[in-house]
Write an enzyme that holds these catalytic residues in place. Structure first.
Site, mmCIF file in Angstrom:
data_model
loop_
_atom_site.group_PDB
_atom_site.id
_atom_site.type_symbol
_atom_site.label_atom_id
_atom_site.label_comp_id
_atom_site.label_asym_id
_atom_site.label_seq_id
_atom_site.Cartn_x
_atom_site.Cartn_y
_atom_site.Cartn_z
ATOM 1 N N HIS A 1 -3.963 -9.263 3.780
ATOM 2 C CA HIS A 1 -5.412 -9.164 4.073
ATOM 3 C C HIS A 1 -5.691 -9.894 5.128
ATOM 4 O O HIS A 1 -5.297 -11.175 5.309
ATOM 5 C CB HIS A 1 -5.877 -9.738 2.744
ATOM 6 C CG HIS A 1 -6.024 -8.887 1.596
ATOM 7 N ND1 HIS A 1 -6.150 -9.324 0.352
ATOM 8 C CD2 HIS A 1 -5.634 -7.429 1.420
ATOM 9 C CE1 HIS A 1 -6.141 -8.135 -0.619
ATOM 10 N NE2 HIS A 1 -6.012 -7.206 0.349
ATOM 11 N N ARG B 1 -0.495 -2.436 -6.801
ATOM 12 C CA ARG B 1 -0.742 -3.387 -5.731
ATOM 13 C C ARG B 1 -1.935 -4.285 -6.269
ATOM 14 O O ARG B 1 -1.483 -5.654 -6.195
ATOM 15 C CB ARG B 1 -1.252 -2.716 -4.523
ATOM 16 C CG ARG B 1 -1.875 -3.756 -3.364
ATOM 17 C CD ARG B 1 -2.132 -3.115 -2.317
ATOM 18 N NE ARG B 1 -2.672 -3.766 -1.101
ATOM 19 C CZ ARG B 1 -2.414 -4.583 -0.156
ATOM 20 N NH1 ARG B 1 -1.122 -4.557 -0.146
ATOM 21 N NH2 ARG B 1 -3.109 -4.989 0.587
ATOM 22 N N HIS C 1 -2.261 2.040 -5.695
ATOM 23 C CA HIS C 1 -3.200 0.824 -5.413
ATOM 24 C C HIS C 1 -3.281 -0.027 -6.934
ATOM 25 O O HIS C 1 -3.482 -1.014 -6.713
ATOM 26 C CB HIS C 1 -4.416 1.250 -4.985
ATOM 27 C CG HIS C 1 -4.659 0.380 -3.649
ATOM 28 N ND1 HIS C 1 -4.098 0.605 -2.590
ATOM 29 C CD2 HIS C 1 -5.895 -0.422 -3.569
ATOM 30 C CE1 HIS C 1 -4.374 -0.388 -1.782
ATOM 31 N NE2 HIS C 1 -5.776 -1.156 -2.306
ATOM 32 N N TYR D 1 -9.472 -11.083 -6.434
ATOM 33 C CA TYR D 1 -8.483 -11.228 -7.825
ATOM 34 C C TYR D 1 -8.698 -12.409 -8.542
ATOM 35 O O TYR D 1 -8.112 -12.508 -9.658
ATOM 36 C CB TYR D 1 -7.035 -11.035 -6.968
ATOM 37 C CG TYR D 1 -6.647 -9.711 -6.482
ATOM 38 C CD1 TYR D 1 -6.595 -8.815 -7.152
ATOM 39 C CD2 TYR D 1 -6.676 -9.662 -5.345
ATOM 40 C CE1 TYR D 1 -6.395 -7.383 -6.440
ATOM 41 C CE2 TYR D 1 -6.643 -8.443 -4.475
ATOM 42 C CZ TYR D 1 -5.942 -7.476 -5.451
ATOM 43 O OH TYR D 1 -6.229 -6.061 -4.847
ATOM 44 N N ARG E 1 0.914 -1.280 -0.207
ATOM 45 C CA ARG E 1 -0.083 -0.102 -0.072
ATOM 46 C C ARG E 1 0.863 1.274 0.050
ATOM 47 O O ARG E 1 1.888 1.139 0.399
ATOM 48 C CB ARG E 1 -0.885 -0.024 1.154
ATOM 49 C CG ARG E 1 -1.881 -1.131 1.398
ATOM 50 C CD ARG E 1 -2.607 -1.210 2.708
ATOM 51 N NE ARG E 1 -3.519 -2.186 2.775
ATOM 52 C CZ ARG E 1 -3.330 -3.407 3.362
ATOM 53 N NH1 ARG E 1 -2.127 -3.462 4.062
ATOM 54 N NH2 ARG E 1 -4.196 -4.273 3.645
ATOM 55 N N LYS F 1 -2.382 -2.391 7.825
ATOM 56 C CA LYS F 1 -3.356 -1.892 8.578
ATOM 57 C C LYS F 1 -3.477 -2.573 9.652
ATOM 58 O O LYS F 1 -3.207 -3.781 10.033
ATOM 59 C CB LYS F 1 -4.750 -2.132 7.385
ATOM 60 C CG LYS F 1 -4.879 -1.344 6.399
ATOM 61 C CD LYS F 1 -6.162 -1.666 5.693
ATOM 62 C CE LYS F 1 -6.457 -0.455 4.550
ATOM 63 N NZ LYS F 1 -7.677 -1.109 3.836
#
Length: 337
Positions: free
Chosen positions: A290, A267, A264, A299, A155, A186
């Site tokens: 994630h 990414r 992004h 994806y 990110r 995150k």
């Protein structure tokens, strides 16, 4: 309570439209759309032999399903239901109906839009871009930023949070000896991301010139944390996310890509291209950081699109024929006169 189709129909709709136009002061275009949606509601009720005060939740669900079956997008259905719901709420406030049949009816969820990823050739073209007219210091830095974003799937906040070396205060850092990036993602979750050979090469080129920033020593005295950043501006301080967005946009235009690239997107490209090659969803989840694999599964849809394009281009039976066209059967047993 009025029950005739005439009383519980056009008259109520007209009064409600006057209410939203005068008392709620909705825009003229909104009132026009309300009129269209309520006319459709009244038509549906009339076709079912109902007055508007006899409409039940089951009827609303059926009409919503008909809209969906006719190809109306979920967002459009949501707007129609919002209008109907507001109409029945007003009727309830006026004491004209006993309940709101639209209250617990919701539009189908809109499909989650696919993330935008570059084609492999476009990603490579962007990564390999070299501008001989650019300042060598800036070119080395910007080239390394592209390689790390695309090669590690970070990110933009993770990228700008990296320091040039490990320390007790660093949020993240790179270790070129181990070919790893220690990233704070995150939720303050830390993960280790491998650094590929191309990204490592670009980082070494950047480290070779990073110290040549004229403002770095002064910035280190004023803002040590900013000067410790892996990627610094010409002022010797940590680059911002906005600056990364800007340089990617400029480099994508220089590379001749059809659309501007943002962090992004690289990414997404990283995830899509790794998944195309490996089909290892769990590994991609770990690399991206994630928490939920459902986030990574989007994806797989990109991967299917890629496979579908390959199939359409390569399979002899994949090419669609013009509508109505059929191959003529061969007749090898023709009788000769």
């Amino acid at each position: 309570m009025a029950t005739s189709t005439e009383t519980a129909g056009t008259g109520w709709v007209d009064k409600y439209l006057e209410h939203v136009r005068v008392e709620r002061r909705l825009a003229a275009r909104t009132v026009e759309l309300y009129a269209i949606h309520l006319q459709a509601l009244a038509a549906n009720a009339a076709e079912a032999g109902l007055s508007l005060d006899r409409v039940q939740t089951a009827h609303i669900r059926r009409w919503m399903a008909q809209l969906h079956g006719a190809g109306r997008e979920p967002r459009g259905i949501a707007l129609v239901l919002s209008c109907w719901r507001s109409f029945y709420r007003w009727l309830g406030n006026e004491g004209l109906v006993g309940f709101n049949p639209v209250k617990d009816v919701h539009a189908p969820k809109a499909a989650r839009p696919l993330p935008k990823a570059l084609a492999v050739d476009d990603a490579v073209r962007l990564a390999e871009l070299y501008d001989p007219e650019a300042d060598p210091w800036t070119e080395a830095r910007d080239g390394a930023i592209v390689e790390v974003l695309y090669g590690c799937g970070l990110r933009v906040s993770e990228l700008t949070g990296l320091d040039a070396r490990a320390s007790s205060t660093a949020r993240g850092w790179v270790d070129l000896d181990a070919l790893e990036a220690n990233v704070l993602g995150k939720g303050s979750k830390r993960r280790i991301v491998p650094i590929g050979s191309k990204a490592a090469e670009a980082l070494r080129d950047w480290f070779a010139v990073r110290g040549e920033c004229a403002a770095l020593s002064t910035a280190a005295l004023r803002d040590p944390a900013g000067a410790a950043a892996l990627f610094i501006s010409a002022k010797g301080v940590r680059m911002s996310s906005q600056a990364v967005w800007k340089l990617l946009r400029e480099r994508s235009l220089k590379a001749g890509l059809a659309a501007p690239v943002h962090p992004h997107m690289l990414r997404h490209s990283f995830a899509s291209h790794v998944l195309q090659s490996s089909s290892d969803l769990r590994a991609v989840q770990e690399l991206l950081g994630h928490a939920n694999i459902a986030t990574t599964q989007v994806y797989t849809r990109l991967d299917f699109q890629h496979l579908a394009k390959v199939y359409d281009a390569a399979h002899p039976r994949a090419q669609a024929r013009p509508e109505g066209a059929r191959p003529k059967p061969k007749n090898d047993n023709k009788q000769t006169k």
